[in-house]
Design a protein around this motif. Structure first.
Motif, PDB file in Angstrom:
ATOM      1  N   VAL A  38      80.803  21.282 -49.598  1.00  0.00           N
ATOM      2  CA  VAL A  38      79.600  20.558 -50.151  1.00  0.00           C
ATOM      3  C   VAL A  38      79.703  20.560 -51.526  1.00  0.00           C
ATOM      4  O   VAL A  38      79.894  21.748 -52.242  1.00  0.00           O
ATOM      5  CB  VAL A  38      78.395  21.118 -49.620  1.00  0.00           C
ATOM      6  N   LEU A  39      79.710  19.423 -52.109  1.00  0.00           N
ATOM      7  CA  LEU A  39      80.058  19.049 -53.531  1.00  0.00           C
ATOM      8  C   LEU A  39      78.554  18.258 -53.810  1.00  0.00           C
ATOM      9  O   LEU A  39      78.164  17.647 -53.328  1.00  0.00           O
ATOM     10  CB  LEU A  39      81.012  18.577 -54.119  1.00  0.00           C
ATOM     11  N   ARG A  40      77.941  18.878 -55.014  1.00  0.00           N
ATOM     12  CA  ARG A  40      76.767  18.010 -55.683  1.00  0.00           C
ATOM     13  C   ARG A  40      76.607  18.414 -57.056  1.00  0.00           C
ATOM     14  O   ARG A  40      77.133  19.352 -57.542  1.00  0.00           O
ATOM     15  CB  ARG A  40      75.466  18.460 -54.939  1.00  0.00           C
ATOM     16  N   ARG A  41      76.233  17.041 -57.753  1.00  0.00           N
ATOM     17  CA  ARG A  41      76.129  17.128 -59.055  1.00  0.00           C
ATOM     18  C   ARG A  41      74.620  17.568 -59.428  1.00  0.00           C
ATOM     19  O   ARG A  41      73.627  17.273 -58.829  1.00  0.00           O
ATOM     20  CB  ARG A  41      76.012  15.736 -59.740  1.00  0.00           C
ATOM     21  N   VAL A  42      74.748  18.724 -60.558  1.00  0.00           N
ATOM     22  CA  VAL A  42      73.241  19.462 -60.639  1.00  0.00           C
ATOM     23  C   VAL A  42      73.145  19.514 -62.290  1.00  0.00           C
ATOM     24  O   VAL A  42      74.083  19.141 -62.944  1.00  0.00           O
ATOM     25  CB  VAL A  42      73.708  20.805 -60.189  1.00  0.00           C
ATOM     26  N   ARG A  43      71.854  19.631 -62.520  1.00  0.00           N
ATOM     27  CA  ARG A  43      71.311  19.894 -63.805  1.00  0.00           C
ATOM     28  C   ARG A  43      71.180  21.383 -64.184  1.00  0.00           C
ATOM     29  O   ARG A  43      70.739  22.087 -63.404  1.00  0.00           O
ATOM     30  CB  ARG A  43      69.869  19.257 -63.948  1.00  0.00           C
ATOM     31  N   LEU A  44      72.085  21.912 -65.001  1.00  0.00           N
ATOM     32  CA  LEU A  44      72.123  23.321 -65.178  1.00  0.00           C
ATOM     33  C   LEU A  44      70.816  23.881 -65.526  1.00  0.00           C
ATOM     34  O   LEU A  44      70.191  23.674 -66.455  1.00  0.00           O
ATOM     35  CB  LEU A  44      73.169  23.652 -66.386  1.00  0.00           C
ATOM     36  N   GLY A  45      70.588  25.094 -64.916  1.00  0.00           N
ATOM     37  CA  GLY A  45      69.421  25.813 -65.541  1.00  0.00           C
ATOM     38  C   GLY A  45      68.253  25.125 -65.086  1.00  0.00           C
ATOM     39  O   GLY A  45      67.139  25.559 -65.353  1.00  0.00           O
ATOM     40  N   GLY A  46      68.100  23.858 -64.398  1.00  0.00           N
ATOM     41  CA  GLY A  46      66.839  23.239 -64.127  1.00  0.00           C
ATOM     42  C   GLY A  46      66.564  22.246 -64.896  1.00  0.00           C
ATOM     43  O   GLY A  46      65.231  21.907 -64.762  1.00  0.00           O
TER      44      GLY A  46
END
Length: 219
Positions: free
Chosen positions: A211-219
């Motif tokens: 599973v790969l997902r683009r995330v915003r670091l630290g929220g």
């Protein structure tokens, strides 16, 4: 549909590979469902993110699409990444692709991309199928594998999965490992590998649960 999730190991991309301890896990489990296509193994549609919800360590993205005046829906669920929340929200126009074959091979593959620029948002894959290029689902990443534990003989052996970004970042993961490819100071691609084996099935050389997902670091 694959179900269940456990806490995976921390990133070990720079540590020595231990083939004896690299056991498969369900760290990359995901659930995917849709109701706008019947009896089809392949889906490729433009739709809109309807909602993003988090519950019990899982993030669920609901999608909506108008089908001849009637509403259609789909959803994709997987574990929340420790790096931060997913980098999409309600109202975003997306391209949702899925492929499923459970006869003469086992494979479930889901892609989520931004409709505007085809930017990679998420990939979820379970299984393997010879002749289908799963690697393309991870574009623009170069995705491959390295037989660090040797070739299988009478039993499957763990294999290293390799992710390389065109901007220069690389990540190498074994079964039960996770990590992230930095995009910039605020974003990354968080990746979990549950199972990665060479010789696990007669219908594909490599079995991969990712599973790969683009995330915003630290929220």
């Amino acid at each position: 549909m694959t179900e269940g999730a456990t806490d995976p190991e921390e990133p070990t991309g720079g540590e020595e590979v231990s083939c004896e301890q690299a056991e498969p896990t369900d760290a990359a489990a995901f659930e995917y469902s849709f109701d706008w296509v019947a009896d089809s193994e392949k889906v490729d549609v433009l739709c809109e993110v309807d909602a993003v919800t988090v519950d019990a360590g899982q993030v669920t993205t609901a999608f909506a699409r108008d089908i001849d005046g009637a509403p259609g829906a789909a959803s994709l669920r997987f574990a929340v990444a420790p790096e931060g929340p997913v980098d999409w929200e309600a109202g975003l126009a997306v391209r949702l692709q899925s492929f499923e074959v459970l006869e003469f091979g086992e494979l479930r593959l889901v892609q989520l991309r931004a409709a505007g620029d085809d930017g990679l948002l998420a990939v979820a894959v379970w299984g393997g199928l010879e002749g289908l290029d799963v690697h393309e689902a991870f574009a623009p990443l170069t995705y491959g594998d390295t037989p660090v534990c040797g070739a299988p003989t009478t039993a499957a052996v763990p294999v290293q999965l390799d992710f390389e970004a065109p901007w220069g970042e690389t990540l190498h993961l074994m079964q039960g490992q996770r990590g992230a490819l930095p995009i910039d100071e605020e974003h990354a691609l968080a990746i979990d590998v549950g199972r990665a084996e060479d010789g696990a099935t007669a219908h594909a050389r490599v079995w991969q649960d990712v599973v790969l997902r683009r995330v915003r670091l630290g929220g």
